[in-house]
Motif scaffolding. Structure first.
Motif, short mmCIF file in Angstrom:
data_model
loop_
_atom_site.label_atom_id
_atom_site.label_comp_id
_atom_site.label_asym_id
_atom_site.label_seq_id
_atom_site.Cartn_x
_atom_site.Cartn_y
_atom_site.Cartn_z
N ALA A 126 34.47 -81.63 -80.03
CA ALA A 126 34.47 -82.74 -81.00
C ALA A 126 33.13 -83.46 -81.00
CB ALA A 126 35.60 -83.72 -80.67
N THR A 127 32.53 -83.61 -79.83
CA THR A 127 31.21 -84.24 -79.74
C THR A 127 30.17 -83.43 -80.51
OG1 THR A 127 31.66 -85.27 -77.59
CG2 THR A 127 29.34 -84.90 -78.16
N ARG A 128 30.21 -82.12 -80.34
CA ARG A 128 29.26 -81.25 -81.05
C ARG A 128 29.45 -81.38 -82.57
NH1 ARG A 128 30.58 -77.10 -78.66
NH2 ARG A 128 29.06 -77.24 -76.99
N ALA A 129 30.70 -81.47 -83.00
CA ALA A 129 30.98 -81.61 -84.44
C ALA A 129 30.42 -82.92 -84.97
CB ALA A 129 32.49 -81.55 -84.69
N VAL A 130 30.53 -84.00 -84.17
CA VAL A 130 30.02 -85.31 -84.59
C VAL A 130 28.50 -85.33 -84.65
CG1 VAL A 130 29.79 -87.74 -83.92
CG2 VAL A 130 32.03 -86.61 -83.82
N THR A 131 27.86 -84.79 -83.61
CA THR A 131 26.40 -84.89 -83.52
C THR A 131 25.67 -83.95 -84.46
OG1 THR A 131 26.30 -83.33 -81.65
CG2 THR A 131 26.51 -85.68 -81.13
N THR A 132 26.39 -82.98 -85.02
CA THR A 132 25.74 -82.05 -85.95
C THR A 132 26.20 -82.28 -87.39
OG1 THR A 132 27.46 -80.38 -85.53
CG2 THR A 132 25.45 -80.26 -84.21
N ARG A 133 27.02 -83.29 -87.62
CA ARG A 133 27.54 -83.52 -88.97
C ARG A 133 26.47 -84.12 -89.86
NH1 ARG A 133 29.87 -88.50 -90.61
NH2 ARG A 133 31.73 -87.42 -91.36
N GLN A 134 26.64 -83.97 -91.16
CA GLN A 134 25.76 -84.60 -92.14
C GLN A 134 26.24 -86.03 -92.39
OE1 GLN A 134 22.96 -83.01 -93.43
NE2 GLN A 134 23.53 -81.45 -91.92
N GLY A 135 25.34 -86.89 -92.79
CA GLY A 135 25.72 -88.26 -93.09
C GLY A 135 25.84 -89.12 -91.85
N HIS A 136 26.78 -90.05 -91.86
CA HIS A 136 26.94 -90.99 -90.75
C HIS A 136 27.21 -90.25 -89.45
CE1 HIS A 136 27.84 -94.69 -88.68
NE2 HIS A 136 29.03 -94.23 -88.33
N ARG A 137 26.43 -90.58 -88.42
CA ARG A 137 26.50 -89.85 -87.16
C ARG A 137 26.54 -90.84 -85.99
NH1 ARG A 137 21.82 -85.64 -86.50
NH2 ARG A 137 22.79 -84.79 -88.37
N PRO A 138 27.73 -91.23 -85.56
CA PRO A 138 27.83 -92.21 -84.46
C PRO A 138 27.38 -91.63 -83.13
CG PRO A 138 30.00 -91.40 -85.06
CD PRO A 138 29.05 -90.83 -86.06
N GLU A 139 27.05 -92.52 -82.20
CA GLU A 139 26.73 -92.11 -80.83
C GLU A 139 28.03 -91.83 -80.10
OE1 GLU A 139 23.76 -91.57 -79.75
OE2 GLU A 139 22.59 -92.50 -81.35
N VAL A 140 28.00 -90.84 -79.19
CA VAL A 140 29.21 -90.46 -78.45
C VAL A 140 28.99 -90.68 -76.96
CG1 VAL A 140 30.83 -88.61 -77.89
CG2 VAL A 140 29.81 -88.73 -80.18
N ILE A 141 29.92 -91.40 -76.35
CA ILE A 141 29.96 -91.52 -74.89
C ILE A 141 31.20 -90.76 -74.42
CG2 ILE A 141 30.16 -93.07 -72.91
CD1 ILE A 141 29.02 -95.30 -74.69
#
Length: 223
Positions: free
Chosen positions: A68-83
């Motif tokens: 899920a972290t990889r999906a978030v950090t590679t998505r287009q548009g808004h990209r939140p930080e993940v802890i």
């Protein structure tokens, strides 16, 4: 970054989410905008809630926190930080999360003030890892049969950078600060930041932790 830091909680344990929500509620600059029970629900939650920071569990029933972290950090548009939230049962899990683009990690049951500080750091674009911890984790990369292949791949990727960017990347891998890198390479701090930013863009990375791991991977194993 907005004045109020928007946080999304991702954990399949309702008690963990309730505890985190209670911890963060005491800070007027942090707003827990929602929660999700599985990594599979994260992308939809990000689209709906536009969080600045995600607190992400590792083990979940359908889609794990690293995927899920990889999906978030590679998505287009808004990209939140993940802890990433972890029980710290192995360096490999933490390293996998950092490779996926996480800003850092928190051990579950971390004291509330440290959780609040970590959320603030991540929202400000700062790694949620001290340089010492970064060096320790990177030094524990497993030296198994895949290491030679990983070294070759990392070296090939680093070859995309200019000679100066590679020098900066190697210094980042040592966990030293921008000012220390500037002193060593006779650059301004602004130039160091520019080289790091350029390197991240060329490599499709989201933070200096990923750059540090790549630079370390490119080093031949010590006999």
């Amino acid at each position: 970054m907005a004045d109020v830091i928007r946080v999304l909680l991702v954990d399949d344990d309702p008690l963990v989410c309730a505890g985190l929500r209670l911890m963060l509620r005491g800070d007027p600059d942090i707003d827990v905008v929602g929660d999700a029970a599985d990594g599979a629900d994260v992308m939809d939650a990000v689209d709906r809630l536009t969080p600045d920071v995600i607190l992400m569990d590792v083990r979940m029933p359908y889609l794990d926190g690293i995927s899920a972290t990889r999906a978030v950090t590679t998505r287009q548009g808004h990209r939140p930080e993940v802890i990433v939230l972890t029980t710290f049962d192995g360096d490999a899990t933490v390293l996998a999360a950092l490779r996926a683009g996480a800003a850092g990690f928190l051990v579950k049951h971390t004291p509330p003030d440290q959780i609040v500080r970590a959320v603030r750091q991540a929202a400000a674009g700062e790694p949620v890892l001290s340089p010492g911890v970064t060096r320790t984790l990177i030094s524990h990369v497993t030296r198994d049969a895949t290491r030679d292949h990983r070294t070759a791949q990392a070296s090939a990727r680093l070859s995309l950078l200019s000679p100066r960017e590679r020098e900066v990347a190697q210094a980042v891998a040592e966990g030293i600060s921008n000012s220390e890198i500037a002193d060593r390479l006779h650059l301004s701090v602004g130039a160091v930041k520019a080289h790091i930013s350029s390197a991240l863009t060329k490599l499709g990375m989201v933070n200096r932790i990923q750059l540090a791991i790549l630079a370390h991977d490119a080093q031949p194993p010590t006999p």
